[in-house]
Each structure stands twice: as C-alpha cells, then as structure tokens.
Design a protein around this motif. Structure first.
Motif, PDB file in Angstrom:
ATOM      1  N   ALA A  59      32.576 -23.628 -43.203  1.00  0.00           N
ATOM      2  CA  ALA A  59      31.175 -23.984 -42.983  1.00  0.00           C
ATOM      3  C   ALA A  59      30.247 -23.329 -43.991  1.00  0.00           C
ATOM      4  O   ALA A  59      29.307 -23.963 -44.488  1.00  0.00           O
ATOM      5  N   PHE A  60      30.494 -22.063 -44.314  1.00  0.00           N
ATOM      6  CA  PHE A  60      29.560 -21.325 -45.154  1.00  0.00           C
ATOM      7  C   PHE A  60      29.905 -21.361 -46.637  1.00  0.00           C
ATOM      8  O   PHE A  60      29.085 -20.918 -47.461  1.00  0.00           O
ATOM      9  N   ASN A  77      24.263 -28.550 -44.577  1.00  0.00           N
ATOM     10  CA  ASN A  77      24.282 -27.107 -44.383  1.00  0.00           C
ATOM     11  C   ASN A  77      25.469 -26.723 -43.498  1.00  0.00           C
ATOM     12  O   ASN A  77      26.186 -27.600 -43.014  1.00  0.00           O
ATOM     13  N   PRO A  78      25.705 -25.426 -43.264  1.00  0.00           N
ATOM     14  CA  PRO A  78      26.888 -25.031 -42.485  1.00  0.00           C
ATOM     15  C   PRO A  78      27.043 -25.743 -41.149  1.00  0.00           C
ATOM     16  O   PRO A  78      28.151 -26.170 -40.806  1.00  0.00           O
ATOM     17  N   PHE A  79      25.961 -25.890 -40.386  1.00  0.00           N
ATOM     18  CA  PHE A  79      26.096 -26.449 -39.042  1.00  0.00           C
ATOM     19  C   PHE A  79      25.252 -27.702 -38.806  1.00  0.00           C
ATOM     20  O   PHE A  79      25.210 -28.197 -37.688  1.00  0.00           O
ATOM     21  N   ARG A  80      24.578 -28.187 -39.846  1.00  0.00           N
ATOM     22  CA  ARG A  80      23.745 -29.373 -39.677  1.00  0.00           C
ATOM     23  C   ARG A  80      23.794 -30.255 -40.918  1.00  0.00           C
ATOM     24  O   ARG A  80      24.029 -29.775 -42.016  1.00  0.00           O
ATOM     25  N   LYS A 107      10.817 -26.837 -42.236  1.00  0.00           N
ATOM     26  CA  LYS A 107      11.484 -26.372 -43.452  1.00  0.00           C
ATOM     27  C   LYS A 107      12.992 -26.412 -43.246  1.00  0.00           C
ATOM     28  O   LYS A 107      13.482 -26.074 -42.176  1.00  0.00           O
ATOM     29  N   TYR A 108      13.689 -26.802 -44.280  1.00  0.00           N
ATOM     30  CA  TYR A 108      15.146 -26.831 -44.252  1.00  0.00           C
ATOM     31  C   TYR A 108      15.671 -26.134 -45.500  1.00  0.00           C
ATOM     32  O   TYR A 108      15.295 -26.483 -46.618  1.00  0.00           O
ATOM     33  N   GLN A 109      16.525 -25.159 -45.291  1.00  0.00           N
ATOM     34  CA  GLN A 109      17.067 -24.397 -46.417  1.00  0.00           C
ATOM     35  C   GLN A 109      18.192 -25.162 -47.097  1.00  0.00           C
ATOM     36  O   GLN A 109      18.993 -25.831 -46.440  1.00  0.00           O
ATOM     37  N   LEU A 110      18.266 -25.050 -48.416  1.00  0.00           N
ATOM     38  CA  LEU A 110      19.321 -25.691 -49.192  1.00  0.00           C
ATOM     39  C   LEU A 110      20.421 -24.670 -49.445  1.00  0.00           C
ATOM     40  O   LEU A 110      20.405 -23.942 -50.446  1.00  0.00           O
ATOM     41  N   TRP A 111      21.399 -24.614 -48.551  1.00  0.00           N
ATOM     42  CA  TRP A 111      22.476 -23.640 -48.660  1.00  0.00           C
ATOM     43  C   TRP A 111      23.304 -23.846 -49.916  1.00  0.00           C
ATOM     44  O   TRP A 111      23.857 -22.896 -50.480  1.00  0.00           O
ATOM     45  N   ALA A 112      23.428 -25.086 -50.362  1.00  0.00           N
ATOM     46  CA  ALA A 112      24.281 -25.388 -51.511  1.00  0.00           C
ATOM     47  C   ALA A 112      23.639 -24.999 -52.836  1.00  0.00           C
ATOM     48  O   ALA A 112      24.305 -25.007 -53.872  1.00  0.00           O
ATOM     49  N   TRP A 191      24.048 -32.326 -35.773  1.00  0.00           N
ATOM     50  CA  TRP A 191      24.777 -31.066 -35.668  1.00  0.00           C
ATOM     51  C   TRP A 191      26.247 -31.282 -35.994  1.00  0.00           C
ATOM     52  O   TRP A 191      26.831 -32.306 -35.632  1.00  0.00           O
ATOM     53  N   ALA A 192      26.840 -30.322 -36.676  1.00  0.00           N
ATOM     54  CA  ALA A 192      28.245 -30.425 -37.109  1.00  0.00           C
ATOM     55  C   ALA A 192      29.153 -29.888 -36.004  1.00  0.00           C
ATOM     56  O   ALA A 192      29.685 -28.773 -36.100  1.00  0.00           O
ATOM     57  N   TYR A 193      29.350 -30.687 -34.966  1.00  0.00           N
ATOM     58  CA  TYR A 193      30.189 -30.253 -33.849  1.00  0.00           C
ATOM     59  C   TYR A 193      31.648 -30.084 -34.269  1.00  0.00           C
ATOM     60  O   TYR A 193      32.387 -29.313 -33.658  1.00  0.00           O
ATOM     61  N   GLU A 194      32.056 -30.792 -35.318  1.00  0.00           N
ATOM     62  CA  GLU A 194      33.431 -30.669 -35.785  1.00  0.00           C
ATOM     63  C   GLU A 194      33.711 -29.277 -36.354  1.00  0.00           C
ATOM     64  O   GLU A 194      34.867 -28.855 -36.453  1.00  0.00           O
ATOM     65  N   VAL A 195      32.660 -28.565 -36.726  1.00  0.00           N
ATOM     66  CA  VAL A 195      32.795 -27.178 -37.185  1.00  0.00           C
ATOM     67  C   VAL A 195      32.528 -26.201 -36.046  1.00  0.00           C
ATOM     68  O   VAL A 195      33.239 -25.208 -35.868  1.00  0.00           O
TER      69      VAL A 195
END
Length: 213
Positions: A59-60, A77-80, A107-112, A191-195
């Motif tokens: 995820a991260f 993102n990791p969970f969304r 606001k949404y952070q760009l983890w990548a 939401w990334a329920y698969e993670v």
C-alpha cells in the motif's frame, strides 16, 4: 475514432518501488523461514505478521500512483483512489508535500509524488552555480548559452527538482483542460478494501495470538 488531446501520463516514485521490493523480499524471507522452521506458535505468529505487513508494504510503496489523462486526474493513494475531473481542481500545491486542492476546499495528498527537500536544495545549488557561470562568461553575443542557461531570454528556465517539474506538468494540464466540457463532473473516492481487509485480518489474528500467549 478521435485521438486524445492529452496522452495519458503515469507518475510513480522509483525510490518507493525499489524500497517496496526490498522490504517485501526481507519480510517474505523472514516470514517463510519462520513458517517452515518455527515451532509452537511461531509459524502462526509469522503467518499473522505476513498477512498484516505485506498489504501495508504494498500500500505504501508499490501502490501509490498518479494518472493524468485528458479529462481527469486519478490519484491512487495507499488506501483510497480519488478521481478528479480537471474542472473540479482549484490548484496543485507544493510545500512539504504535494497536494491537490479542489473547488470545495478539500485536499488530497499525492503520495506517488513525494517532496524531496534534498533534491530541491541540490537543484538550487546547481541553479546558483549555473547563474554564476553565466555571469562570469557573459559576452556581447545575444542569445548565447552559458552554463546550461540561455542568457538573453532564459528559454531553458530555472533548474528544478524532479517532483517539482512533475507538478509543473500537472499545472499545465490543469490550465489546458480545466475549462473543457469533457473535463467536468463529480469527484469520486473509493476505499481500497482489497488492501485494508487483509491488513485488518492480520492485525486481529496477531492480537488474538499475542493475547492468548
């Protein structure tokens, strides 16, 4: 079939991908070794730890990505997963993190696309050196290039950190496509329920095993 005005672009962090692969290799090696050679509760604890840690590492590190298309920006993102039509984006901001700000103020952070202060300082030093070299080698020849910079018109622009250049590209796309009719719509968040599900299951199993100790 019409050709898209903007070719889809995918942005990911090479450092995160390399780190994720290495972490998965270490976790897998230790976990499998404990499963095969452990005694008593050790294999069960190793199994629970694997179920918890593997999804979190993925995820991260491996999961985050930003997909910039003709009509929308998709942020994984990791969970969304956030899908943002260009018309709903108010700004792309760079500070200690890179963020998308939408018209509603969310606001949404760009983890990548992580901010690297070290890369910014390195680019600033290179820029200062290039400008110093340009001033030292200045002649009357208009438009001549010195030290990687074009003296007369600044066509090459300032030196920038890689992630800052990516944010500049996204801002250009926002400016080009923000008012296009096809780039309007609603923001969706999934939401990334698969993670999340396997990570929660691993955490619960590990807690139970530790509790019954």
């Amino acid at each position: 079939m019409t050709t898209p005005l903007v070719k889809d672009r995918i942005y990911r962090s090479p450092q995160a991908l390399i780190g994720g692969v290495l972490l998965l290799a270490i976790v897998g090696w230790l976990g499998v070794d404990a499963l095969l050679r452990g005694h008593g509760r050790t294999p069960w604890l190793a199994l629970a730890a694997l179920i918890l840690l593997v999804p979190l590492v993925v995820a991260f590190t491996l999961r985050p990505a930003v997909f910039a298309g003709e009509d929308r920006l998709r942020v994984r993102n990791p969970f969304r997963v956030i899908t943002l039509p260009w018309g709903e984006i108010a700004a792309l901001r760079s500070g200690y993190s890179n963020e998308v700000i939408v018209e509603s103020g969310a606001k949404y952070q760009l983890w990548a696309i992580p901010v690297s202060l070290r890369s910014r300082k390195k680019a600033a030093r290179r820029q200062t050196k290039a400008e110093s070299d340009a001033r030292g080698g200045r002649t009357a020849s208009a438009g001549r290039v010195f030290g990687g910079l074009r003296e007369s018109d600044g066509a090459s622009g300032p030196l920038r950190a890689e992630t800052d250049k990516i944010m500049d590209e996204l801002r250009q796309l926002l400016e080009q496509r923000g008012k296009a009719e096809s780039a309007q719509g609603e923001i969706t968040v999934r939401w990334a329920y698969e993670v999340m599900a396997p990570a929660v299951a691993g955490a619960v199993l590990l807690a139970i095993l530790l509790a019954v100790g």
